[in-house]
Motif scaffolding. Structure first.
Motif, PDB file in Angstrom:
ATOM      1  N   GLN A 280     -81.152 -28.435  12.316  1.00 39.17           N
ATOM      2  CA  GLN A 280     -80.895 -28.739  10.891  1.00 39.17           C
ATOM      3  C   GLN A 280     -80.297 -28.556  10.734  1.00 39.17           C
ATOM      4  O   GLN A 280     -79.660 -28.869   9.353  1.00 39.17           O
ATOM      5  CB  GLN A 280     -81.876 -26.801  10.656  1.00 39.17           C
TER       6      GLN A 280
ATOM      7  N   ILE B  11     -81.286 -17.496   8.046  1.00 35.48           N
ATOM      8  CA  ILE B  11     -81.040 -18.803   8.867  1.00 35.48           C
ATOM      9  C   ILE B  11     -81.336 -20.310   7.266  1.00 35.48           C
ATOM     10  O   ILE B  11     -80.932 -20.863   7.203  1.00 35.48           O
ATOM     11  CB  ILE B  11     -81.810 -19.359  10.469  1.00 35.48           C
ATOM     12  N   ASP B  12     -82.413 -19.301   6.665  1.00 33.48           N
ATOM     13  CA  ASP B  12     -83.400 -20.689   6.005  1.00 33.48           C
ATOM     14  C   ASP B  12     -82.603 -20.541   4.448  1.00 33.48           C
ATOM     15  O   ASP B  12     -81.883 -21.599   3.903  1.00 33.48           O
ATOM     16  CB  ASP B  12     -84.557 -20.160   5.648  1.00 33.48           C
ATOM     17  N   ASP B  13     -81.988 -19.298   4.444  1.00 35.60           N
ATOM     18  CA  ASP B  13     -81.178 -19.179   2.886  1.00 35.60           C
ATOM     19  C   ASP B  13     -79.105 -19.552   3.794  1.00 35.60           C
ATOM     20  O   ASP B  13     -78.586 -21.116   2.529  1.00 35.60           O
ATOM     21  CB  ASP B  13     -80.141 -17.730   3.086  1.00 35.60           C
TER      22      ASP B  13
ATOM     23  N   MET C 150     -78.592 -22.648   5.349  1.00 37.05           N
ATOM     24  CA  MET C 150     -79.527 -24.379   5.157  1.00 37.05           C
ATOM     25  C   MET C 150     -79.685 -24.571   4.051  1.00 37.05           C
ATOM     26  O   MET C 150     -79.316 -25.437   3.768  1.00 37.05           O
ATOM     27  CB  MET C 150     -81.268 -24.115   5.868  1.00 37.05           C
ATOM     28  N   ARG C 151     -79.831 -24.146   3.287  1.00 35.97           N
ATOM     29  CA  ARG C 151     -80.264 -24.107   1.800  1.00 35.97           C
ATOM     30  C   ARG C 151     -78.825 -23.956   1.022  1.00 35.97           C
ATOM     31  O   ARG C 151     -78.655 -25.240   0.217  1.00 35.97           O
ATOM     32  CB  ARG C 151     -81.349 -23.201   0.746  1.00 35.97           C
TER      33      ARG C 151
ATOM     34  N   LYS D  48     -84.599 -14.695  10.371  1.00 39.63           N
ATOM     35  CA  LYS D  48     -85.478 -16.611  10.201  1.00 39.63           C
ATOM     36  C   LYS D  48     -84.775 -16.480   8.336  1.00 39.63           C
ATOM     37  O   LYS D  48     -84.098 -17.391   8.440  1.00 39.63           O
ATOM     38  CB  LYS D  48     -86.524 -16.176   9.941  1.00 39.63           C
ATOM     39  N   GLU D  49     -84.734 -15.417   8.407  1.00 44.00           N
ATOM     40  CA  GLU D  49     -84.188 -15.035   6.482  1.00 44.00           C
ATOM     41  C   GLU D  49     -82.872 -16.152   6.117  1.00 44.00           C
ATOM     42  O   GLU D  49     -82.455 -16.501   5.582  1.00 44.00           O
ATOM     43  CB  GLU D  49     -84.673 -14.462   5.570  1.00 44.00           C
TER      44      GLU D  49
END
Length: 284
Positions: free
Chosen positions: A123, A63-65, A67-68, A60-61
């Motif tokens: 996303q 993916i989130d990074d 996306m940013r 998850k980390e």
């Protein structure tokens, strides 16, 4: 200020998982596939975020990074190699600590302990990249224990997305180090691309519904496509939703060096700050 086209980048998120909490579900060459793909992408100037054998929290980390980092106009590659499965037409990508013991509801467990592929693609699309290559190298012939081999659910990519599965319906992708360093995509591989013609498509020519050896193009924030129409010595724009005729915005006064002429233009940009059209007209 630099235009969006100049600021856009080639970015990739590459994930490979061999080791699973359930040792019987261990794979052999997903990590190697991910490492080799990451190197190949770096060789062609992609900025690569890469992780192997990661937990769900780390997954998850990553993916989130990622996306940013994505910016409007980027070229995006997403690659996952490992175990995947579907439930209720949703595709789930399994991290190394996935270990479903059948004592709780599977749907609930998946929603909290596996990455939803459709959500990831959604996303990415929300960031408005120019192109997306989304590769799901899942459905291995050796499946997670307790889950029979099955294909992933179909997904609905946008016209900017090339969606790639490692195998067709009812097939499994090989995972055997004896076949070589990397896995082989099944002969039944499913390549899905909902592509549409957005400019030209009516043969070569100089009518407003034609192009003649088009070269560079630019896509603005409204998804208007501006094309350097090389042998027509002009620049044409095609607005989103109008695939019938383009509009000449520069040139089209014959080949030449006059202020209203172009000579084989090969690239074009739109400066959003000044709303100016910047044309590469090398023969002049």
């Amino acid at each position: 200020m630099a235009s969006a086209a100049l600021l856009s980048k080639k970015r990739a998120l590459v994930l490979g998982i061999d080791q699973y909490a359930d040792k019987a579900s261990t794979l052999q060459i997903c990590v190697v596939d991910a490492i080799d793909l990451g190197k190949a992408l770096r060789d062609i100037k992609f900025e690569v975020s890469q992780e192997t054998n990661c937990s769900y929290t780390r997954f998850k980390e990553m993916i989130d990074d990622f996306m940013r980092k994505i910016q409007n106009g980027d070229f995006i590659v997403f690659y996952f190699a490992g175990h995947g499965l579907q439930s209720d037409d949703k595709n789930y990508l399994l991290s190394s600590d996935y270990c479903y013991d059948h004592s709780i509801d599977e749907k609930s467990y998946l929603s909290k302990n596996a990455a939803n592929a459709q959500n990831i693609l959604h996303q990415i699309n929300a960031k408005r990249p120019r192109y997306i290559i989304f590769i799901l190298d899942c459905c291995r012939t050796k499946q997670i224990r307790g889950n029979p081999t099955s294909s992933l659910a179909s997904m609905n990519p946008t016209s900017e997305t090339l969606l790639v599965y490692s195998c067709g319906a009812g097939q499994g992708a090989l995972d055997d180090a004896q076949i070589g360093r990397n896995s082989h995509i099944s002969v039944n591989a499913k390549w899905t691309q909902n592509g549409v013609t957005i400019a030209g498509g009516d043969g070569g020519g100089d009518a407003t519904n034609q192009l003649y050896c088009p070269e560079g193009l630019f896509v603005d924030d409204n998804q208007t496509v501006v094309i350097a129409d090389f042998y027509n010595h002009r620049v044409v724009q095609w607005k989103k939703g109008n695939t019938t005729n383009g509009q000449v915005v520069a040139g089209d006064k014959g080949q030449g060096n006059g202020l209203n002429q172009l000579d084989r233009p090969n690239n074009v940009l739109v400066d959003k700050e000044t709303d100016n059209l910047i044309i590469c007209d090398p023969a002049n």
